[in-house]
Scaffold this active site. Sequence first.
Site, PDB file in Angstrom:
ATOM      1  N   GLU A 261       0.939  -1.143   0.194  1.00  0.00           N
ATOM      2  CA  GLU A 261       0.044   0.148   0.008  1.00  0.00           C
ATOM      3  C   GLU A 261       1.062   1.042   0.057  1.00  0.00           C
ATOM      4  O   GLU A 261       1.890   1.404   0.807  1.00  0.00           O
ATOM      5  CB  GLU A 261      -0.914  -0.133   1.251  1.00  0.00           C
ATOM      6  CG  GLU A 261      -1.790   1.160   1.321  1.00  0.00           C
ATOM      7  CD  GLU A 261      -2.710   1.308   2.779  1.00  0.00           C
ATOM      8  OE1 GLU A 261      -3.033   0.240   2.921  1.00  0.00           O
ATOM      9  OE2 GLU A 261      -2.857   2.407   3.206  1.00  0.00           O
ATOM     10  N   GLU A 266      -2.452  11.361   3.401  1.00  0.00           N
ATOM     11  CA  GLU A 266      -3.595  11.287   4.234  1.00  0.00           C
ATOM     12  C   GLU A 266      -3.385  12.265   5.022  1.00  0.00           C
ATOM     13  O   GLU A 266      -2.356  12.759   5.472  1.00  0.00           O
ATOM     14  CB  GLU A 266      -3.412   9.675   5.110  1.00  0.00           C
ATOM     15  CG  GLU A 266      -3.649   8.635   4.341  1.00  0.00           C
ATOM     16  CD  GLU A 266      -3.338   7.345   5.298  1.00  0.00           C
ATOM     17  OE1 GLU A 266      -4.511   6.907   5.538  1.00  0.00           O
ATOM     18  OE2 GLU A 266      -2.178   7.063   5.487  1.00  0.00           O
TER      19      GLU A 266
END
Length: 383
Positions: A261, A266
């Site tokens: 990932e 974020e």
Amino acid sequence: MALNFPPRFAHQSLIAAVTALAITACGGGGGGTGNNTAADTTNPVINLNGAAAVNHEQGTAYTDTLVTAVDNIDGAIAVTTSGAVGTEPGTYTLTYTARDAAGNPATARRTVTVTAPAVCIASTDDSTEASPTIPSYYGYTSPQTYSGYSLAWSDEFSATSLDQDSWTFETGNSGWGNNELQYYRPENTCVREGLLIIEAKEESFGGAAYTSSRIKTQDKQSFRYGRIDIRAVTPAGQGLWPALWMLGQSFSAVGWPNSGEIDIMEMIGGSGRENTTHGTIHWSNNGSHAYYGDELTLAAGETLASAFHVFTIIWDSNSITWYIDDIQVHFMDITPAGMAAFREEFFFIFNVAVGGNWPGPPNASTVFPQRMLVDYVRVFQKD
Ligand SMILES: [Ca+2]
Ligand SMILES: [Ca+2]
């Protein structure tokens, strides 16, 4: 999505065709001896059974009201519909025709105006917002070309709906492994004014107290290596968790974290946190979840929600480097054998989570709706 008329229209067309045949047969067979037919000079009347001009929200199939026709002699007669309601915003005309046994015609029309969904910018449900406008279109921007690279794929979000040749909606309220609180729905995404807009709303749906969207390019657009630029504005507020990230295309075969990932950006909302972007990778280190990230905090007064920023990774077989506005956020050496996942293809996921283990739930200070705006995603690869 192709719009198909309900079966009854096809059925009525058949009735109309049969009626027409009957008229021909009758007239050809002897000149029409029926007094009624000879005497009837009155047109049938078409009843729209609804307004002659209607509005329809984009994203769902339009279902027309049942249109009927009645004639002074023949009674109820068939109606033929021509025209179609398209899927893109615009005004479409449906034309209804009917003809009695004597050949007297009737025509009526209905216009159907398809409008973009009433979510997102300046929607009517935003009346509670003091200023239902997008942040002004300012902030950092990045070049359209780079020396030594070619554009492999981009989405500038310049259409009027999400390009589902490249993107798929993920839906539901499973918590997504993070105890997230939202129900993901397609209805919370729109494409407008050159922007992808994902809107998080405080709205009960399917057992969840919030709705939002999550989209992915899995099996449609996946890439290995290159420079990826994503220009975006995040939402803000306690409990908001926007993410621009990638999973290995092997995800459906090998699962997480084996697939790898790459979290390009974020952010977790809430006081004092909205000026920080986090770049992280997750992988399987001999069967156990490993991750390593770093963050960059903007200068005082700047946040990820108050202007556009460009979130970048530059990725090759040796390393991944993260940037915000071309300022380095994080660097990872991916040459170790245990990080082979990062030398395979990855696909994109963009979402706005509400709540979840990392940000915690919204609180009384959180203002809804909240939006993530994405101006573009561009993938450049070395020549
Ligand atoms: Ca008539
Ligand atoms: Ca754009």
